[in-house]
Design a protein around this motif. Structure first.
Motif, PDB file in Angstrom:
ATOM      1  N   ALA A  58       0.827  -1.213   0.000  1.00 54.25           N
ATOM      2  CA  ALA A  58       0.000   0.000   0.000  1.00 54.25           C
ATOM      3  C   ALA A  58       0.857   1.258   0.000  1.00 54.25           C
ATOM      4  O   ALA A  58       0.561   2.231  -0.701  1.00 54.25           O
ATOM      5  CB  ALA A  58      -0.930  -0.013   1.206  1.00 54.25           C
ATOM      6  N   ALA A  59       1.950   1.255   0.784  1.00 55.22           N
ATOM      7  CA  ALA A  59       2.833   2.422   0.827  1.00 55.22           C
ATOM      8  C   ALA A  59       3.513   2.648  -0.514  1.00 55.22           C
ATOM      9  O   ALA A  59       3.627   3.789  -0.992  1.00 55.22           O
ATOM     10  CB  ALA A  59       3.879   2.232   1.928  1.00 55.22           C
ATOM     11  N   HIS A  60       3.972   1.569  -1.139  1.00 52.01           N
ATOM     12  CA  HIS A  60       4.605   1.676  -2.454  1.00 52.01           C
ATOM     13  C   HIS A  60       3.615   2.186  -3.500  1.00 52.01           C
ATOM     14  O   HIS A  60       3.956   3.016  -4.359  1.00 52.01           O
ATOM     15  CB  HIS A  60       5.164   0.310  -2.866  1.00 52.01           C
ATOM     16  CG  HIS A  60       5.888   0.324  -4.166  1.00 52.01           C
ATOM     17  ND1 HIS A  60       5.248   0.080  -5.368  1.00 52.01           N
ATOM     18  CD2 HIS A  60       7.194   0.556  -4.479  1.00 52.01           C
ATOM     19  CE1 HIS A  60       6.122   0.150  -6.347  1.00 52.01           C
ATOM     20  NE2 HIS A  60       7.309   0.440  -5.838  1.00 52.01           N
ATOM     21  N   LEU A  61       2.372   1.731  -3.421  1.00 54.75           N
ATOM     22  CA  LEU A  61       1.341   2.155  -4.370  1.00 54.75           C
ATOM     23  C   LEU A  61       1.041   3.642  -4.207  1.00 54.75           C
ATOM     24  O   LEU A  61       0.849   4.358  -5.202  1.00 54.75           O
ATOM     25  CB  LEU A  61       0.076   1.322  -4.171  1.00 54.75           C
ATOM     26  CG  LEU A  61      -1.131   1.680  -5.049  1.00 54.75           C
ATOM     27  CD1 LEU A  61      -0.788   1.516  -6.520  1.00 54.75           C
ATOM     28  CD2 LEU A  61      -2.330   0.815  -4.680  1.00 54.75           C
ATOM     29  N   ARG A  62       1.007   4.133  -2.962  1.00 56.43           N
ATOM     30  CA  ARG A  62       0.739   5.555  -2.736  1.00 56.43           C
ATOM     31  C   ARG A  62       1.816   6.424  -3.388  1.00 56.43           C
ATOM     32  O   ARG A  62       1.516   7.471  -3.959  1.00 56.43           O
ATOM     33  CB  ARG A  62       0.666   5.854  -1.238  1.00 56.43           C
ATOM     34  CG  ARG A  62      -0.629   5.422  -0.573  1.00 56.43           C
ATOM     35  CD  ARG A  62      -0.771   6.028   0.801  1.00 56.43           C
ATOM     36  NE  ARG A  62       0.283   5.584   1.709  1.00 56.43           N
ATOM     37  CZ  ARG A  62       0.208   4.501   2.476  1.00 56.43           C
ATOM     38  NH1 ARG A  62      -0.876   3.733   2.426  1.00 56.43           N
ATOM     39  NH2 ARG A  62       1.198   4.172   3.273  1.00 56.43           N
ATOM     40  N   ARG A  63       3.057   5.993  -3.319  1.00 56.52           N
ATOM     41  CA  ARG A  63       4.135   6.769  -3.929  1.00 56.52           C
ATOM     42  C   ARG A  63       4.071   6.709  -5.459  1.00 56.52           C
ATOM     43  O   ARG A  63       4.212   7.726  -6.142  1.00 56.52           O
ATOM     44  CB  ARG A  63       5.489   6.253  -3.456  1.00 56.52           C
ATOM     45  CG  ARG A  63       5.780   6.544  -1.991  1.00 56.52           C
ATOM     46  CD  ARG A  63       7.238   6.244  -1.675  1.00 56.52           C
ATOM     47  NE  ARG A  63       7.536   6.396  -0.260  1.00 56.52           N
ATOM     48  CZ  ARG A  63       7.765   7.539   0.353  1.00 56.52           C
ATOM     49  NH1 ARG A  63       7.723   8.663  -0.329  1.00 56.52           N
ATOM     50  NH2 ARG A  63       8.032   7.580   1.641  1.00 56.52           N
ATOM     51  N   SER A  64       3.878   5.530  -6.001  1.00 56.15           N
ATOM     52  CA  SER A  64       3.877   5.396  -7.463  1.00 56.15           C
ATOM     53  C   SER A  64       2.653   6.050  -8.093  1.00 56.15           C
ATOM     54  O   SER A  64       2.693   6.441  -9.268  1.00 56.15           O
ATOM     55  CB  SER A  64       3.945   3.915  -7.859  1.00 56.15           C
ATOM     56  OG  SER A  64       2.823   3.206  -7.381  1.00 56.15           O
ATOM     57  N   SER A  65       1.563   6.199  -7.329  1.00 51.85           N
ATOM     58  CA  SER A  65       0.336   6.786  -7.880  1.00 51.85           C
ATOM     59  C   SER A  65       0.509   8.253  -8.232  1.00 51.85           C
ATOM     60  O   SER A  65      -0.291   8.813  -8.989  1.00 51.85           O
ATOM     61  CB  SER A  65      -0.823   6.620  -6.893  1.00 51.85           C
ATOM     62  OG  SER A  65      -1.136   5.250  -6.710  1.00 51.85           O
ATOM     63  N   THR A  66       1.536   8.903  -7.681  1.00 50.62           N
ATOM     64  CA  THR A  66       1.772  10.315  -7.985  1.00 50.62           C
ATOM     65  C   THR A  66       2.473  10.506  -9.325  1.00 50.62           C
ATOM     66  O   THR A  66       2.617  11.642  -9.787  1.00 50.62           O
ATOM     67  CB  THR A  66       2.618  10.968  -6.870  1.00 50.62           C
ATOM     68  OG1 THR A  66       3.896  10.315  -6.808  1.00 50.62           O
ATOM     69  CG2 THR A  66       1.926  10.839  -5.527  1.00 50.62           C
ATOM     70  N   ASP A  67       2.914   9.421  -9.950  1.00 47.52           N
ATOM     71  CA  ASP A  67       3.642   9.510 -11.218  1.00 47.52           C
ATOM     72  C   ASP A  67       3.088   8.493 -12.208  1.00 47.52           C
ATOM     73  O   ASP A  67       3.742   7.513 -12.564  1.00 47.52           O
ATOM     74  CB  ASP A  67       5.134   9.268 -10.976  1.00 47.52           C
ATOM     75  CG  ASP A  67       5.972   9.502 -12.233  1.00 47.52           C
ATOM     76  OD1 ASP A  67       5.523  10.277 -13.094  1.00 47.52           O
ATOM     77  OD2 ASP A  67       7.055   8.895 -12.331  1.00 47.52           O
ATOM     78  N   PRO A  68       1.855   8.709 -12.687  1.00 47.92           N
ATOM     79  CA  PRO A  68       1.235   7.721 -13.574  1.00 47.92           C
ATOM     80  C   PRO A  68       1.834   7.738 -14.971  1.00 47.92           C
ATOM     81  O   PRO A  68       2.359   8.757 -15.444  1.00 47.92           O
ATOM     82  CB  PRO A  68      -0.235   8.164 -13.608  1.00 47.92           C
ATOM     83  CG  PRO A  68      -0.178   9.637 -13.378  1.00 47.92           C
ATOM     84  CD  PRO A  68       0.966   9.848 -12.417  1.00 47.92           C
TER      85      PRO A  68
END
Length: 388
Positions: A58-68
């Motif tokens: 979940a933490a990794h997804l939150r970070r990557s979601s800012t750079d689609p």
């Protein structure tokens, strides 16, 4: 502190002097790409356990979601050749393109269609017709899983007319769901619908009762995820003839409702999109109209909450004399519209991609040209979310 294991030998560093706090390790790893994290799983059991934990995913997804990135499925529908799924990273900066390979072992009669892209999971329709076979794919981890076959099938006595589908995340139940709406032609020539939902968490299909008023969903458009719901453009039938609406499915409660569209011209195409977490529609000219009643304008409407608690449509963009060769195909980053421009070069259809910001009306042409006439466009983020 250094210690010596013998005269003239290299010093042995105490393990504790090289260790980092667990929170620091987690923070560093959560910033890395999926490819690196996948390699680390085979190096350290501790890191393999850490990067497989739901909290880390979940933490990794939150970070990557800012750079689609932008996921494009392109194909030439007339010839059936020159198809593929392309990943375009950094669309507004120094872009890079990558042709993705779908790791299916068996050969398919047709190239897979994309149903939806959510949290790094891409749902594929791998069936030759009637959206009757699906696979869940994570391009980052290269995992793929064939889903069980749907419950609702076609028969000689009751043939399927059309199928519509959508894929999204149910935050209420922490589940990913695939919705399949099957339309049958009734005895009175009007369609009747059956609906089934696949739960990724439970790994089962179940049929549910549809409750939206009789309507014909517009062909060629998959369900669009907006704030926990899937949404389709539809045209009313019988008593609601010529009335355009949005059919929305609440994935948490698993119920349908109908949302009236803004007062747009009846002669325009309607594309449902998500914009800044809100339901939006792009209205654009029909490419062909037998009666000659074409619109030549583009309108972009967004539905938002008002002070009285009601939801209302507001018109953000109106472009007069809009070209019929510009077609909206989706959104990138939930902020910019993706347009396809179809021109003619050397007697072949030449398509280009554009990004359009509805706020400042800026346009950016992506330097990616394909000799194709069809596109699907989706936002995509890397993730460790499992296909299981």
């Amino acid at each position: 502190m250094n210690s010596w294991s013998g005269s003239g030998r290299r010093p042995r560093i105490m393990a504790s002097s090289l260790s980092l706090p667990q929170n620091t390790i987690t923070d560093i790893l959560s910033r890395l790409p999926v490819k690196s994290l996948t390699r680390f799983k085979s190096v350290s059991k501790n890191w393999a356990d850490l990067t497989s934990a739901p909290a880390f995913i979940a933490a990794h997804l939150r970070r990557s979601s800012t750079d689609p990135s932008l996921l494009i499925r392109r194909y030439h529908s007339q010839s059936g050749w020159d198809y593929g799924i392309w990943l375009i990273t950094n669309p507004t900066l120094s872009y890079a393109t990558q042709l993705l390979r779908i790791p299916l072992e068996e050969s398919l009669p047709l190239f897979p269609k994309i149903v939806g892209s959510v949290d790094g999971l891409v749902c594929l329709d791998i069936s030759p017709c009637y959206a009757s076979d699906f696979a869940m794919w994570n391009p980052g981890t290269k995992q793929i899983k064939r889903l069980p076959l749907p419950l609702i099938t076609s028969s000689r006595d009751n043939p399927i007319w059309m199928v519509f589908h959508g894929f999204g995340f149910d935050s209420f139940n922490n589940d990913y769901k695939l919705v399949r709406i099957v339309s049958f032609r009734g005895n009175d020539a009007s369609p009747f619908l059956r609906v089934e939902v696949y739960s990724l968490r439970e790994a089962v299909w179940k049929e549910i009762e549809e409750r939206f008023e009789l309507a014909l969903l517009c062909g060629g458009q998959d369900g669009v995820v907006v704030d926990g719901s899937l949404n389709w453009a539809a045209i009313g039938l019988q008593g609601f003839a010529d009335r355009k609406v949005v059919i929305t499915f609440d994935m948490g409660r698993e119920v349908f409702k109908t949302i009236p569209l803004p007062p747009v011209t009846r002669y325009g195409n309607v594309k449902v999109v998500s914009y800044m977490g809100l339901l939006a529609v792009a209205v654009y000219p029909l490419v062909f109209a037998a009666n000659g009643n074409n619109m030549n304008r583009f309108e972009f409407w967004v539905q938002s909450d008002c002070e009285d608690g009601m939801k209302r449509w507001s018109n953000m963009v109106v472009v007069e004399n809009f070209s019929k060769s510009l077609v909206p195909v989706g959104t990138w980053g939930d902020r910019e519209l993706v347009f396809k421009h179809v021109g003619v070069r050397d007697r072949e259809n030449q398509s280009s991609l554009f990004l359009f910001d509805p706020v400042d009306h800026t346009t950016k042409r992506l330097p990616v040209d394909f000799v194709d006439i069809c596109f699907q466009g989706f936002s995509y983020v890397e993730s460790l979310v499992s296909v299981s």
